[in-house]
Design a protein around this motif. Structure first.
Motif, mmCIF file in Angstrom:
data_model
loop_
_atom_site.group_PDB
_atom_site.id
_atom_site.type_symbol
_atom_site.label_atom_id
_atom_site.label_comp_id
_atom_site.label_asym_id
_atom_site.label_seq_id
_atom_site.Cartn_x
_atom_site.Cartn_y
_atom_site.Cartn_z
ATOM 1 N N HIS A 148 0.840 -1.197 0.000
ATOM 2 C CA HIS A 148 0.000 0.000 0.000
ATOM 3 C C HIS A 148 0.882 1.256 0.000
ATOM 4 C CE1 HIS A 148 -3.071 2.902 1.051
ATOM 5 N NE2 HIS A 148 -3.976 1.972 0.816
ATOM 6 N N TRP A 185 -6.357 -3.070 -3.498
ATOM 7 C CA TRP A 185 -7.776 -2.980 -3.837
ATOM 8 C C TRP A 185 -8.137 -1.613 -4.414
ATOM 9 C CZ3 TRP A 185 -11.477 0.362 -2.010
ATOM 10 C CH2 TRP A 185 -11.078 1.185 -0.946
ATOM 11 N N TRP A 186 -7.466 -0.565 -3.998
ATOM 12 C CA TRP A 186 -7.739 0.807 -4.420
ATOM 13 C C TRP A 186 -7.170 1.102 -5.809
ATOM 14 C CZ3 TRP A 186 -3.583 3.266 -6.139
ATOM 15 C CH2 TRP A 186 -2.350 2.649 -5.821
ATOM 16 N N ASP A 187 -6.288 0.252 -6.308
ATOM 17 C CA ASP A 187 -5.483 0.550 -7.498
ATOM 18 C C ASP A 187 -6.347 0.431 -8.756
ATOM 19 O OD1 ASP A 187 -3.642 0.620 -9.588
ATOM 20 O OD2 ASP A 187 -2.159 -0.621 -8.559
ATOM 21 N N PRO A 188 -6.516 1.529 -9.504
ATOM 22 C CA PRO A 188 -7.332 1.453 -10.725
ATOM 23 C C PRO A 188 -6.798 0.417 -11.716
ATOM 24 C CG PRO A 188 -6.841 3.744 -10.184
ATOM 25 C CD PRO A 188 -6.036 2.896 -9.245
ATOM 26 N N ASP A 209 -8.820 -7.651 4.755
ATOM 27 C CA ASP A 209 -9.891 -6.706 4.455
ATOM 28 C C ASP A 209 -9.507 -5.321 4.952
ATOM 29 O OD1 ASP A 209 -12.324 -5.929 3.327
ATOM 30 O OD2 ASP A 209 -13.413 -7.615 4.232
ATOM 31 N N TRP A 210 -10.093 -4.318 4.322
ATOM 32 C CA TRP A 210 -9.825 -2.922 4.683
ATOM 33 C C TRP A 210 -10.950 -2.410 5.565
ATOM 34 C CZ3 TRP A 210 -5.803 0.492 3.781
ATOM 35 C CH2 TRP A 210 -6.046 1.830 4.135
ATOM 36 N N VAL A 212 -13.100 0.272 7.798
ATOM 37 C CA VAL A 212 -13.492 1.689 7.823
ATOM 38 C C VAL A 212 -14.135 1.973 9.166
ATOM 39 C CG1 VAL A 212 -14.896 3.484 6.765
ATOM 40 C CG2 VAL A 212 -13.853 1.708 5.333
ATOM 41 N N PRO A 213 -13.508 2.777 10.026
ATOM 42 C CA PRO A 213 -12.207 3.416 9.808
ATOM 43 C C PRO A 213 -11.065 2.452 10.072
ATOM 44 C CG PRO A 213 -13.011 3.989 11.989
ATOM 45 C CD PRO A 213 -14.096 3.155 11.338
ATOM 46 N N THR A 214 -9.904 2.766 9.498
ATOM 47 C CA THR A 214 -8.654 2.081 9.814
ATOM 48 C C THR A 214 -7.938 2.915 10.865
ATOM 49 O OG1 THR A 214 -8.447 1.049 7.634
ATOM 50 C CG2 THR A 214 -6.410 1.417 8.873
ATOM 51 N N GLY A 225 -14.217 -10.179 5.330
ATOM 52 C CA GLY A 225 -15.647 -10.016 5.592
ATOM 53 C C GLY A 225 -15.969 -8.841 6.482
ATOM 54 N N GLY A 227 -14.556 -5.820 6.237
ATOM 55 C CA GLY A 227 -14.255 -4.541 5.602
ATOM 56 C C GLY A 227 -14.984 -4.371 4.292
ATOM 57 N N ILE A 228 -14.384 -3.610 3.412
ATOM 58 C CA ILE A 228 -15.090 -3.187 2.201
ATOM 59 C C ILE A 228 -14.497 -3.748 0.906
ATOM 60 C CG2 ILE A 228 -16.052 -1.057 3.177
ATOM 61 C CD1 ILE A 228 -12.774 -1.189 1.144
ATOM 62 N N ASP A 230 -13.934 -6.123 -2.183
ATOM 63 C CA ASP A 230 -14.788 -7.019 -2.975
ATOM 64 C C ASP A 230 -14.033 -8.304 -3.303
ATOM 65 O OD1 ASP A 230 -16.671 -8.146 -4.627
ATOM 66 O OD2 ASP A 230 -16.220 -6.824 -6.328
#
Lengths: 286, 286
Positions: A148, A185-188, A209-210, A212-214, A225, A227-228, A230
């Motif tokens: 990350h 996961w955030w990487d386009p 998993d990520w 929210v909040p971290t 499961g 976090g957010i 996919d």
């Protein structure tokens, strides 16, 4: 495949997930839980001794998707830098003796006092080039893991999937990608990167998993499961490209999972990951 | 240009840097410190009233590089989503009345319960397309700001420079980039992105620093000079491409700078930024 007997043949637990367990405890705990593999870490193997470590993993019948990690090479003193390369050759030999597929490359970020990220990245490319002959002769792939971007300064300057893939393409045989949903996961370009890598260059696939909040940059990763991310979506991508390698849960969690008993963490990891780690997704197997 | 009288003609302070100051206090404090501009935030302008806010900024002779920020559009309920678009039209009008150059686009991350990041990103593109006619008629650019990937879930799904640039290229006139070293320093495509954007599409350039360690994901940003970002290097890139727009310090710091008196924070911000914000770098002006 029934709910009562999940297919865990491709599934490993990375032992940092049960941080407080010794290697012996982790091998025993994972095997009892029906997990097929263990992601090993150098310090636990050193603690156990390499011969004993190899024996206990082999006796338990566990596969070893990876050994974590390289020693950092964000060093500008040539003597210290060369010592880090030697340490990494030792770790490649350790990976070979464990029967691991790959040594995970986490090369550090900027050197002390350094601000030039491009130089830091060039140094990592040089270091990997220097290690590659040893890796090839040991039969261990250098597993470049995009980390990350919040770790770019102090843990790894390899931040994007595309950058790691380009390095692999330059370095050639004996290199590959350690993919981790937490880091990418955030990487386009994550999905296109998996497609471009193809099944053979993805050495192992880490689950996490990520949250929210971290609450902490380093040690507040979430159980699958919670976090957010996919994960089902990425599993579908992997099936589409024909990936048939390992799935491996890896969680750094000083605020939750590391505070629990290792058996509980392992049991819940298995429950949460089972839907995503079967040998083949049902639609594809049909 | 002497050390005693730094050239601050392109330099603004983003008012979140002095979080506890009202707009009136910020306008007064920045002007006294010789700063030429103020990055405004909607809530402070609302507190002051738009007419009074415009007047006090104009009377102080400050320029307004940007208004922060759009209302989030990570909303799947069509009624709530449309209300957010209406709020954003109001903010575009506010930006115009303040004489700002751009409204900074921070669109939110995933919607509640959402895991599909590609959908979230497509929704942002749709929202920007819907807002563009109003932005154009108000004479305010939609300023897409790549935000650090650690905010992709909960603050902005616009994470990379290349992604924002592609959106600008698709949307066309009336859009541009709000660049911020804090959010993009790690990005392997940051420098090439600045070059690809060119001077006209970079609407304002935010300064900040990345602390090692960073103790909080959101509000532990560093004062220029206290971290590891190569600000001089990025300034050189901006000069090379002919950028002549604003430089703006923006710091979120609940652990340090927000705890200090605003005059102290402003004074130190000026001292630290002065070497990087002159009208033209000396080598280039020669």
């Amino acid at each position: 495949m029934s709910a009562a007997a999940p297919d865990l043949s491709r599934f490993a637990v990375n032992q940092i997930t049960t941080r407080d367990w010794t290697l012996a405890q982790a091998v025993d705990g994972y095997a009892r839980a029906g997990v097929a593999g263990i992601g090993a870490w150098v310090q636990y193997v050193d603690d156990a001794g390499i011969a004993a470590a190899s024996r206990m993993i082999r006796d338990a019948g566990l596969f070893v998707p990876c050994l974590c990690t390289t020693a950092w090479v964000n060093l500008t003193d040539p003597v210290v830098y060369r010592a880090a390369l030697d340490e990494n050759r030792r770790r490649l030999d350790m990976a070979a003796e464990l029967g691991a597929r790959t040594l995970v490359v986490v090369p550090g970020g900027l050197a002390a006092g350094e601000r030039d990220l491009a130089s830091a990245r060039a140094r990592v490319a040089d270091a990997l080039g220097e290690l590659l002959p040893h890796a090839r002769s040991a039969g261990i792939a250098l597993g470049l893991e995009p980390l990350h971007p919040m770790y770019a300064a102090d843990r790894s300057c390899l931040s994007t999937f595309a950058h790691c893939l380009s390095l692999c393409e330059t370095l050639g045989e004996g290199t590959g990608i350690v993919a981790d949903v937490y880091h990418s996961w955030w990487d386009p370009d994550f999905v296109s990167g998996l497609e471009r890598a193809g099944p053979d260059r993805i050495l192992t696939f880490h689950l996490c998993d990520w949250l929210v909040p971290t609450r902490d940059l380093y040690q507040d990763r979430g159980m699958v499961g919670d976090g957010i991310i996919d994960i089902a979506g990425y599993r579908a991508v992997l099936d589409r490209i024909g990936y048939d390698g390992p799935f491996e849960i890896e969680i750094f969690s000083k605020l939750d999972w590391w505070l629990r008993d290792g058996h509980e963490t392992t049991r819940i990891a298995v429950e949460r990951c089972a839907p995503f780690v079967g040998a083949r997704a049902r639609a594809k197997a049909a």
